[in-house]
Motif scaffolding. Sequence first.
Motif, PDB file in Angstrom:
ATOM      1  N   TRP A 141       0.874  -1.171   0.000  1.00 35.40           N
ATOM      2  CA  TRP A 141       0.000   0.000   0.000  1.00 35.40           C
ATOM      3  C   TRP A 141       0.910   1.220   0.000  1.00 35.40           C
ATOM      4  O   TRP A 141       1.789   1.358   0.849  1.00 35.40           O
ATOM      5  CB  TRP A 141      -0.904   0.017   1.228  1.00 35.40           C
ATOM      6  CG  TRP A 141      -2.033  -0.968   1.144  1.00 35.40           C
ATOM      7  CD1 TRP A 141      -2.041  -2.251   1.587  1.00 35.40           C
ATOM      8  CD2 TRP A 141      -3.307  -0.732   0.558  1.00 35.40           C
ATOM      9  NE1 TRP A 141      -3.248  -2.843   1.314  1.00 35.40           N
ATOM     10  CE2 TRP A 141      -4.058  -1.931   0.686  1.00 35.40           C
ATOM     11  CE3 TRP A 141      -3.907   0.363  -0.068  1.00 35.40           C
ATOM     12  CZ2 TRP A 141      -5.366  -2.059   0.220  1.00 35.40           C
ATOM     13  CZ3 TRP A 141      -5.208   0.240  -0.523  1.00 35.40           C
ATOM     14  CH2 TRP A 141      -5.923  -0.957  -0.380  1.00 35.40           C
TER      15      TRP A 141
ATOM     16  N   GLY B  43      -1.911   5.362   0.004  1.00 31.33           N
ATOM     17  CA  GLY B  43      -3.300   4.947   0.116  1.00 31.33           C
ATOM     18  C   GLY B  43      -3.786   4.047  -0.991  1.00 31.33           C
ATOM     19  O   GLY B  43      -4.977   3.754  -1.091  1.00 31.33           O
TER      20      GLY B  43
ATOM     21  N   LYS C 156      -3.309   0.412  -3.437  1.00 27.60           N
ATOM     22  CA  LYS C 156      -2.772  -0.940  -3.516  1.00 27.60           C
ATOM     23  C   LYS C 156      -1.993  -1.090  -4.815  1.00 27.60           C
ATOM     24  O   LYS C 156      -2.541  -0.968  -5.917  1.00 27.60           O
ATOM     25  CB  LYS C 156      -3.908  -1.966  -3.477  1.00 27.60           C
ATOM     26  CG  LYS C 156      -3.459  -3.417  -3.552  1.00 27.60           C
ATOM     27  CD  LYS C 156      -2.739  -3.864  -2.292  1.00 27.60           C
ATOM     28  CE  LYS C 156      -2.557  -5.379  -2.271  1.00 27.60           C
ATOM     29  NZ  LYS C 156      -1.867  -5.821  -1.040  1.00 27.60           N
TER      30      LYS C 156
ATOM     31  N   SER D 148      -7.689  -0.219  -5.866  1.00 24.59           N
ATOM     32  CA  SER D 148      -7.978   0.114  -4.474  1.00 24.59           C
ATOM     33  C   SER D 148      -9.469   0.344  -4.259  1.00 24.59           C
ATOM     34  O   SER D 148     -10.036  -0.074  -3.233  1.00 24.59           O
ATOM     35  CB  SER D 148      -7.185   1.362  -4.065  1.00 24.59           C
ATOM     36  OG  SER D 148      -5.802   1.169  -4.289  1.00 24.59           O
ATOM     37  N   SER D 149     -10.116   0.999  -5.213  1.00 28.21           N
ATOM     38  CA  SER D 149     -11.555   1.235  -5.111  1.00 28.21           C
ATOM     39  C   SER D 149     -12.334  -0.074  -5.083  1.00 28.21           C
ATOM     40  O   SER D 149     -13.238  -0.266  -4.263  1.00 28.21           O
ATOM     41  CB  SER D 149     -12.013   2.102  -6.288  1.00 28.21           C
ATOM     42  OG  SER D 149     -13.418   2.280  -6.264  1.00 28.21           O
TER      43      SER D 149
ATOM     44  N   LEU E 171     -11.202  -3.065  -4.270  1.00 22.58           N
ATOM     45  CA  LEU E 171     -10.917  -3.791  -3.036  1.00 22.58           C
ATOM     46  C   LEU E 171     -11.729  -3.236  -1.877  1.00 22.58           C
ATOM     47  O   LEU E 171     -12.261  -3.996  -1.053  1.00 22.58           O
ATOM     48  CB  LEU E 171      -9.421  -3.714  -2.708  1.00 22.58           C
ATOM     49  CG  LEU E 171      -8.479  -4.547  -3.586  1.00 22.58           C
ATOM     50  CD1 LEU E 171      -7.021  -4.190  -3.277  1.00 22.58           C
ATOM     51  CD2 LEU E 171      -8.698  -6.045  -3.361  1.00 22.58           C
ATOM     52  N   ARG E 172     -11.859  -1.929  -1.819  1.00 27.12           N
ATOM     53  CA  ARG E 172     -12.632  -1.312  -0.741  1.00 27.12           C
ATOM     54  C   ARG E 172     -14.129  -1.587  -0.903  1.00 27.12           C
ATOM     55  O   ARG E 172     -14.887  -1.520   0.064  1.00 27.12           O
ATOM     56  CB  ARG E 172     -12.356   0.182  -0.682  1.00 27.12           C
ATOM     57  CG  ARG E 172     -10.933   0.503  -0.212  1.00 27.12           C
ATOM     58  CD  ARG E 172     -10.740   1.982   0.077  1.00 27.12           C
ATOM     59  NE  ARG E 172      -9.406   2.234   0.615  1.00 27.12           N
ATOM     60  CZ  ARG E 172      -8.388   2.741  -0.073  1.00 27.12           C
ATOM     61  NH1 ARG E 172      -8.557   3.064  -1.345  1.00 27.12           N
ATOM     62  NH2 ARG E 172      -7.218   2.929   0.491  1.00 27.12           N
ATOM     63  N   ASP E 173     -14.537  -1.930  -2.122  1.00 28.77           N
ATOM     64  CA  ASP E 173     -15.934  -2.329  -2.350  1.00 28.77           C
ATOM     65  C   ASP E 173     -16.197  -3.766  -1.914  1.00 28.77           C
ATOM     66  O   ASP E 173     -17.338  -4.230  -1.974  1.00 28.77           O
ATOM     67  CB  ASP E 173     -16.289  -2.186  -3.835  1.00 28.77           C
ATOM     68  CG  ASP E 173     -16.479  -0.737  -4.256  1.00 28.77           C
ATOM     69  OD1 ASP E 173     -16.647   0.120  -3.363  1.00 28.77           O
ATOM     70  OD2 ASP E 173     -16.439  -0.468  -5.473  1.00 28.77           O
ATOM     71  N   GLY E 174     -15.137  -4.469  -1.522  1.00 30.43           N
ATOM     72  CA  GLY E 174     -15.307  -5.807  -1.005  1.00 30.43           C
ATOM     73  C   GLY E 174     -14.907  -6.933  -1.935  1.00 30.43           C
ATOM     74  O   GLY E 174     -15.058  -8.110  -1.591  1.00 30.43           O
TER      75      GLY E 174
END
Length: 333
Positions: A49, A52, A54, A113-114, A116-119
């Motif tokens: 990371w 911020g 990945k 990254s977006s 991944l943050r969405d699951g």
Amino acid sequence: MRITVLAGGVGGAKFLLGLRDHLAERWPDGDGGTTAEVDVVVNTGDDMWLAGLKVCPDLDSIMYALGGANDTERGWGRADETERVSAELTAYGIGWPWFTLGDLDLATHIARSSLLRDGLTLTEVTARLAERWNLGVRLLPMSDQPVETHVEITVDGKRRIVHFEEWWVKYRATVPAQRFIQVGLDKAVANPLAVRSLERADVILFAPSNPVVSIGTILELRGMRQALDRAGAPIAGVSPIIGGSAVRGMADQCLTAIGVETTAAAVAKHYGARGRGGVLDAWLIDGIDEPSARVIEAAGIRTSVVPLWMTDATTSAQLASDALDAAFAVPRR
């Protein structure tokens, strides 16, 4: 024909370009592609990371190369790149000023990254990112759990633990590595899709990637060696060492750190013969290393002596052909 390849970044990408070209000739589909199915299990031990975001260096190197968007002069990153965003981040004191990410490259990291943050898992994210490129292969991260390679070094008399990319890029591996530390490896498991791919494969190939921090990291994952043991397919590897030197990168420094000589024979014995608790059935070495063929054969690994330098598309495709032939020459288990 199902082929599974274990690979790192730049060297792996070059080999895969040759493999894709060769397969289009050997098993054509009539539309310029191939009927062969290729899965690539990619090292993610270089991941991090940063600012911020990945960053997955090996996945991206392969994706850009197979997508025709890589910078062929540098060997990594995107072609026609600009670096305005990295300059602004440096001005704010964010990130690593010695690890410059191009603007187009940053878009990939933002998208990853977006998602991944969405699951989504890293495997799912990788598939989404690959949709825009005509890769001709399926990219599979070695694991969906994070593994980061750190390096113990001594700088100015002080012991430090740094991320692998800092040792590799900032220090250019000129500071001797005392040891490599795989952070998160104890909690990570082999990607189930990679395990399934290995078990279903007709051929398994090790690209000429770093045997310590690329292929080596993949092999250390829980469940990976067991999958290779169960696989009925022959396993052939291409030496990343020619004439006592690493083809690309700094594999020699990595091998030195774990007490392995920088020779094609030593790396073959480091992997070991499959019939003797190791992972190799066959090993490809360059003509300059032919004198060591008997040593490798004595270790229980079938050895093929072929040109290993991938200087252009033709030589890369020929090497892929030779690797497949070496695997086909191994009796099925």
